[in-house]
Design an enzyme around this catalytic site. Structure first.
Site, short mmCIF file in Angstrom:
data_model
loop_
_atom_site.label_atom_id
_atom_site.label_comp_id
_atom_site.label_asym_id
_atom_site.label_seq_id
_atom_site.Cartn_x
_atom_site.Cartn_y
_atom_site.Cartn_z
N HIS A 104 36.20 51.98 38.79
CA HIS A 104 36.03 50.57 38.48
C HIS A 104 37.05 50.18 37.43
O HIS A 104 37.46 50.99 36.60
CB HIS A 104 34.63 50.31 37.93
CG HIS A 104 33.54 50.48 38.95
ND1 HIS A 104 32.39 51.18 38.69
CD2 HIS A 104 33.44 50.02 40.22
CE1 HIS A 104 31.61 51.14 39.77
NE2 HIS A 104 32.22 50.46 40.69
N GLY A 105 37.45 48.90 37.46
CA GLY A 105 38.40 48.42 36.47
C GLY A 105 39.82 48.83 36.83
O GLY A 105 40.13 49.16 37.96
N ASP A 117 24.58 44.69 43.84
CA ASP A 117 25.46 45.82 43.59
C ASP A 117 24.97 46.60 42.37
O ASP A 117 24.62 46.00 41.34
CB ASP A 117 26.88 45.28 43.33
CG ASP A 117 27.94 46.36 43.39
OD1 ASP A 117 27.74 47.37 44.10
OD2 ASP A 117 28.99 46.19 42.74
N HIS A 118 24.93 47.91 42.48
CA HIS A 118 24.52 48.79 41.37
C HIS A 118 23.16 48.41 40.79
O HIS A 118 23.01 48.26 39.57
CB HIS A 118 25.58 48.82 40.27
CG HIS A 118 26.85 49.49 40.68
ND1 HIS A 118 26.96 50.85 40.84
CD2 HIS A 118 28.07 48.99 41.02
CE1 HIS A 118 28.19 51.15 41.23
NE2 HIS A 118 28.87 50.05 41.35
N ASN A 156 36.72 43.64 42.77
CA ASN A 156 36.34 42.79 41.65
C ASN A 156 37.50 42.58 40.68
O ASN A 156 37.94 41.46 40.46
CB ASN A 156 35.14 43.39 40.91
CG ASN A 156 34.58 42.48 39.83
OD1 ASN A 156 34.64 41.26 39.94
ND2 ASN A 156 34.05 43.06 38.76
N THR A 157 38.04 43.65 40.13
CA THR A 157 39.00 43.56 39.03
C THR A 157 40.23 42.74 39.38
O THR A 157 40.65 41.86 38.61
CB THR A 157 39.42 44.97 38.58
OG1 THR A 157 38.26 45.68 38.15
CG2 THR A 157 40.41 44.90 37.43
N ASN A 217 34.50 47.37 48.17
CA ASN A 217 34.17 46.48 47.06
C ASN A 217 35.39 46.17 46.20
O ASN A 217 36.12 47.08 45.80
CB ASN A 217 33.10 47.13 46.17
CG ASN A 217 31.79 47.36 46.90
OD1 ASN A 217 31.67 47.13 48.10
ND2 ASN A 217 30.80 47.82 46.16
N ALA A 251 37.93 49.44 44.66
CA ALA A 251 39.11 49.39 45.52
C ALA A 251 40.28 48.65 44.90
O ALA A 251 41.42 48.80 45.36
CB ALA A 251 38.75 48.76 46.87
N SER A 252 40.03 47.83 43.87
CA SER A 252 41.13 47.12 43.22
C SER A 252 42.11 48.15 42.63
O SER A 252 41.72 49.03 41.88
CB SER A 252 40.61 46.21 42.10
OG SER A 252 39.85 45.15 42.62
#
Length: 279
Positions: free
Chosen positions: A175-176, A80-81, A227-228, A225, A205-206
């Site tokens: 993000h975050g 990713d990234h 994560n957070t 995606n 998406a979080s």
């Protein structure tokens, strides 16, 4: 990767990408995917590679863990990234199934040229490539961007001139943690989907509502995606357990509830993406 992403694209579900931040993430995510019978993507951000032990170590450990846990569902390992062509090549050489080259901070011509170099190397190894246009806002794993909506023309240029397999157009996600309400440009999303007809990828998406995720899938997002929210569930459970059990020092006993929290959160995400029972 290609088989499963295209199947999701055609049948209007998305395969979740869950970012991996340690061994308990691998265990929790794989357990959720197996229980839900969902294909799953394990993502490692470029900035986290050293922390996790390097490309070769990550690929080796995940493949061994899949075997040890008797996982029967498709497990895809994704960079990713990726911030350099060389980094993407190292991931491909280590056995990654898919890589993202993130040239979104560069002028579009330079983004296209470097992404094309990654595509050329990846195609020789049957590895999928994701590209990005615009900028997903917020901070994650040491990467900070100001939000910049992808332009239609830049999306067309990157797809047509680089030969990428999937496109991540920045359309309002971050993000975050979100500050305020998310503002996704569904009109532009619909237009990009209709014009390019390739699987799209939604980063950050979080914090999005179930309705936003469902709508994004209907407009071509076959990879989403997360994560957070998983990290928050893990850290909250770990913190609460240590506060409630101050005399416990066994790592296995301490980590078990937080691993379960990862599994439960990923199971929720799989259902949001409608990928359960699609393995």
């Amino acid at each position: 990767m290609k088989k499963y992403i295209l199947e999701g694209f055609k049948r209007h579900y998305a395969i979740p990408q869950i970012n991996i931040n340690g061994l308990v993430w691998i265990e929790g995510v794989l357990a959720a995917a197996e229980e839900q019978q969902s294909p799953i993507i394990l993502g490692t951000t470029d900035k986290n590679i050293s922390f996790l032990g390097g490309y070769d170590f990550i690929a080796y450990v995940i493949k061994k863990k899949v075997k040890a846990m008797n996982i029967s569902v498709p497990v895809i390992l994704h960079l990713d990234h990726g911030l350099s062509v060389e980094g993407c090549q190292k991931a491909i050489d280590a056995g990654y199934d898919s890589v993202m080259y993130d040239g979104s901070k560069l002028p579009i011509d330079e983004n296209v040229e470097l992404t094309r170099q990654v595509v050329n190397y990846a195609q020789r190894n049957k590895v999928y490539v994701e590209g990005e246009v615009g900028a997903v806002g917020g901070t994650e794993d040491g990467l900070t961007n100001d939000l910049k909506y992808a332009s239609i023309e830049d999306c067309k240029q990157l797809v047509y001139e680089s030969g990428i397999d999937t496109l991540a157009p920045a359309l309002g996600s971050v993000h975050g943690e979100y500050k305020g309400e998310p503002d996704l440009d569904f009109g532009r999303m619909k237009q990009i989907n209709k014009m390019l007809n390739i699987p799209l990828v939604l980063h950050g998406a979080s914090g999005l509502s179930d309705e936003d995720i469902t709508k994004a899938i209907s407009y071509g997002h076959a990879k989403i995606n997360f994560n957070t929210e998983i990290n928050m569930a893990w850290s909250r459970t770990l913190r609460d357990y240590l506060i409630d059990n101050p005399l416990v020092y066994s790592p296995q006993e301490i980590l078990k509830p937080s691993t379960e929290a990862i599994k439960n959160k990923v199971s929720e995400i799989i259902k949001k993406c409608n990928s359960n029972n699609q393995a």
